[in-house]
Design a protein around this motif. Structure first.
Motif, PDB file in Angstrom:
ATOM      1  N   PRO A   1     -80.961  58.918 144.713  1.00 14.68           N
ATOM      2  CA  PRO A   1     -79.669  58.999 144.424  1.00 14.68           C
ATOM      3  C   PRO A   1     -78.775  59.540 145.492  1.00 14.68           C
ATOM      4  N   ASP A   2     -77.380  59.107 145.340  1.00  8.94           N
ATOM      5  CA  ASP A   2     -76.330  59.850 146.552  1.00  8.94           C
ATOM      6  C   ASP A   2     -76.051  61.182 146.290  1.00  8.94           C
ATOM      7  N   VAL A   3     -76.623  61.978 146.943  1.00 10.17           N
ATOM      8  CA  VAL A   3     -76.231  63.578 146.182  1.00 10.17           C
ATOM      9  C   VAL A   3     -75.313  64.178 147.212  1.00 10.17           C
ATOM     10  N   ARG A   4     -74.242  64.860 146.891  1.00 13.16           N
ATOM     11  CA  ARG A   4     -73.335  65.373 147.952  1.00 13.16           C
ATOM     12  C   ARG A   4     -73.254  67.021 147.006  1.00 13.16           C
ATOM     13  N   GLN A   5     -72.356  67.715 147.991  1.00 15.75           N
ATOM     14  CA  GLN A   5     -72.376  69.295 147.757  1.00 15.75           C
ATOM     15  C   GLN A   5     -70.833  69.417 147.232  1.00 15.75           C
ATOM     16  N   ARG A   6     -70.657  69.986 146.019  1.00 21.67           N
ATOM     17  CA  ARG A   6     -69.165  70.252 145.590  1.00 21.67           C
ATOM     18  C   ARG A   6     -69.135  71.630 144.897  1.00 21.67           C
ATOM     19  N   GLY A   7     -68.196  72.583 145.464  1.00 22.25           N
ATOM     20  CA  GLY A   7     -68.349  73.772 145.167  1.00 22.25           C
ATOM     21  C   GLY A   7     -69.758  74.587 144.895  1.00 22.25           C
ATOM     22  N   GLY A   8     -70.567  74.520 145.790  1.00 27.35           N
ATOM     23  CA  GLY A   8     -71.894  74.887 145.949  1.00 27.35           C
ATOM     24  C   GLY A   8     -72.785  74.160 145.279  1.00 27.35           C
ATOM     25  N   LYS A   9     -72.540  73.271 144.671  1.00 26.94           N
ATOM     26  CA  LYS A   9     -73.590  72.555 143.436  1.00 26.94           C
ATOM     27  C   LYS A   9     -73.916  71.215 144.004  1.00 26.94           C
ATOM     28  N   ARG A  10     -75.140  70.652 143.763  1.00 21.14           N
ATOM     29  CA  ARG A  10     -75.616  69.388 144.035  1.00 21.14           C
ATOM     30  C   ARG A  10     -75.174  68.455 142.871  1.00 21.14           C
ATOM     31  N   VAL A  11     -74.367  67.359 143.346  1.00 21.45           N
ATOM     32  CA  VAL A  11     -73.739  66.349 142.407  1.00 21.45           C
ATOM     33  C   VAL A  11     -74.017  65.008 142.824  1.00 21.45           C
ATOM     34  N   SER A  12     -73.775  64.189 141.887  1.00 21.03           N
ATOM     35  CA  SER A  12     -73.742  62.846 142.388  1.00 21.03           C
ATOM     36  C   SER A  12     -72.749  62.545 143.003  1.00 21.03           C
ATOM     37  N   ALA A  13     -72.558  61.612 144.187  1.00 20.93           N
ATOM     38  CA  ALA A  13     -71.316  61.318 144.793  1.00 20.93           C
ATOM     39  C   ALA A  13     -70.335  60.677 143.925  1.00 20.93           C
ATOM     40  N   PRO A  14     -69.195  60.675 144.120  1.00 23.34           N
ATOM     41  CA  PRO A  14     -68.101  60.233 143.240  1.00 23.34           C
ATOM     42  C   PRO A  14     -68.412  58.890 142.935  1.00 23.34           C
ATOM     43  N   ALA A  15     -68.683  57.818 143.661  1.00 18.74           N
ATOM     44  CA  ALA A  15     -68.857  56.245 143.422  1.00 18.74           C
ATOM     45  C   ALA A  15     -70.079  56.231 142.368  1.00 18.74           C
ATOM     46  N   GLN A  16     -71.273  57.170 142.514  1.00 20.64           N
ATOM     47  CA  GLN A  16     -72.203  56.902 141.872  1.00 20.64           C
ATOM     48  C   GLN A  16     -71.923  57.406 140.503  1.00 20.64           C
ATOM     49  N   ALA A  17     -71.249  58.672 140.455  1.00 21.00           N
ATOM     50  CA  ALA A  17     -71.163  59.134 139.188  1.00 21.00           C
ATOM     51  C   ALA A  17     -70.288  58.093 138.129  1.00 21.00           C
ATOM     52  N   TRP A  18     -69.221  57.393 138.974  1.00 27.14           N
ATOM     53  CA  TRP A  18     -68.639  56.480 138.091  1.00 27.14           C
ATOM     54  C   TRP A  18     -69.397  55.517 137.727  1.00 27.14           C
ATOM     55  N   PHE A  19     -70.347  54.961 138.358  1.00 29.28           N
ATOM     56  CA  PHE A  19     -71.229  53.791 137.841  1.00 29.28           C
ATOM     57  C   PHE A  19     -72.192  54.421 136.757  1.00 29.28           C
ATOM     58  N   GLU A  20     -72.683  55.662 136.706  1.00 34.12           N
ATOM     59  CA  GLU A  20     -73.413  56.392 136.124  1.00 34.12           C
ATOM     60  C   GLU A  20     -72.880  56.576 134.465  1.00 34.12           C
ATOM     61  N   CYS A  21     -71.453  56.816 134.669  1.00 35.59           N
ATOM     62  CA  CYS A  21     -70.530  56.861 133.500  1.00 35.59           C
ATOM     63  C   CYS A  21     -70.440  55.638 132.698  1.00 35.59           C
TER      64      CYS A  21
END
Length: 310
Positions: free
Chosen positions: A112-132
């Motif tokens: 997965p393409d994982v980023r950091q956001r607010g101290g949390k590990r989270v899917s990158a925006p584009a990947q999150a969009w496709f996951e949705c």
């Protein structure tokens, strides 16, 4: 009774794991007192602290796990329907063991393409969009895409396209939504109105353009516009009812009217019942079809009727 402020420093102001507190010699009985609550199994937080489920689950994530799908979209600050926001959380693991917890949907992904956001590990925006794409309907997925490629600057249309995994179950839905994603929308309601207008058969509008008079003086910025016809569609949220905003809007409307623009105003109520909006737009295009300004009385009547509905 001693309250949560007398816990050791790491546990006073944020959710914590029970086992971490026990390892710091906090008595088990102390962790059962009423000044603490358990948002999820194995986690404690100060009672009344309104700890989100995401913050609580973040405490127990393994190093190989991250928030994904709609949970990632929430963390990125994207607009989602309330039913989705209040639904199960989504956590993806890169190992063979997916998370199994009440209220959590576990997934697995090899790379997965994982980023950091607010101290949390989270899917990158584009990947999150496709996951949705496997969770949201078409309109909500377009709203999400517009947000990511819009003012947030979190992604681009190309990145959304590259995130679509060929052969995946949701790839067809993602491609259908991608064809409707546009750069320029500045709110979820603007996207919803744009899709409704286009679906009703009107030409696709330009988004959030600056309007100038013939002398080049700035008149205002409109949500959607057909500049060749001098027709605009404006979504008026609740903030437009504030007195100072109302006065500004009135001055702005005067500037548009004297410069020959027809501005149709809509509110959230029109999203659920758009028939009147469609009729006003149809009338506006009929009035402007010849490219003249001969029907001023009819145009002013149309504007007045639109303003009374705001």
């Amino acid at each position: 009774m001693r309250d949560a402020s007398h816990l050791p420093d790491p546990f006073r102001h944020a959710p914590f794991r029970v086992r971490d507190a026990l390892a710091r010699h906090v008595p088990a009985g102390r962790l059962r007192r009423r000044d603490l609550e358990s948002p999820v199994h194995g986690v404690r937080t100060r009672a009344g602290s309104a700890t989100s489920r995401i913050d609580a689950i973040a405490v127990v994530l393994r190093i190989d796990q991250h928030f994904s799908h709609t949970s990632a979209a929430v963390i990125w600050g994207a607009p989602l329907p309330s039913a989705v926001r209040e639904g199960p959380l989504h956590v993806t693991s890169t190992s063979d063991t997916a998370m199994r917890r009440n209220g959590v949907v576990g997934h697995r992904s090899a790379a997965p393409d994982v980023r950091q956001r607010g101290g949390k590990r989270v899917s990158a925006p584009a990947q999150a969009w496709f996951e949705c794409a496997g969770i949201l309907d078409l309109v909500d997925l377009v709203v999400l895409g517009d947000h990511f490629v819009g003012r947030s600057g979190l992604s681009t249309v190309d990145e959304l396209a590259n995130a679509i995994r060929p052969g995946a179950r949701a790839s067809r839905a993602a491609r259908a939504a991608l064809a409707l994603v546009r750069v320029g929308a500045e709110s979820a309601m603007e996207t919803r109105f744009r899709l409704a207008v286009v679906h009703a058969g009107f030409a696709e509008p330009q988004l959030n353009i600056d309007v100038l008079d013939e002398a080049g003086v700035f008149l205002g910025r409109v949500d959607m516009a057909w500049p060749e016809y001098r027709i605009a569609l404006e979504y008026d949220g609740d903030h437009h009812r504030e007195q100072e905003t109302f006065r500004h809007d009135q001055r702005r409307r005067n500037g548009f009217e004297v410069n020959g623009w027809l501005v149709i105003h809509v509110t959230a109520a029109d999203a659920a019942r758009p028939a009147v909006m469609f009729e006003r737009l149809r009338q506006a295009f009929v009035l402007r079809a010849g490219g003249t300004r001969r029907n001023l009385d009819a145009e002013r009547a149309l504007l007045a009727d639109s303003d009374r509905r705001v």
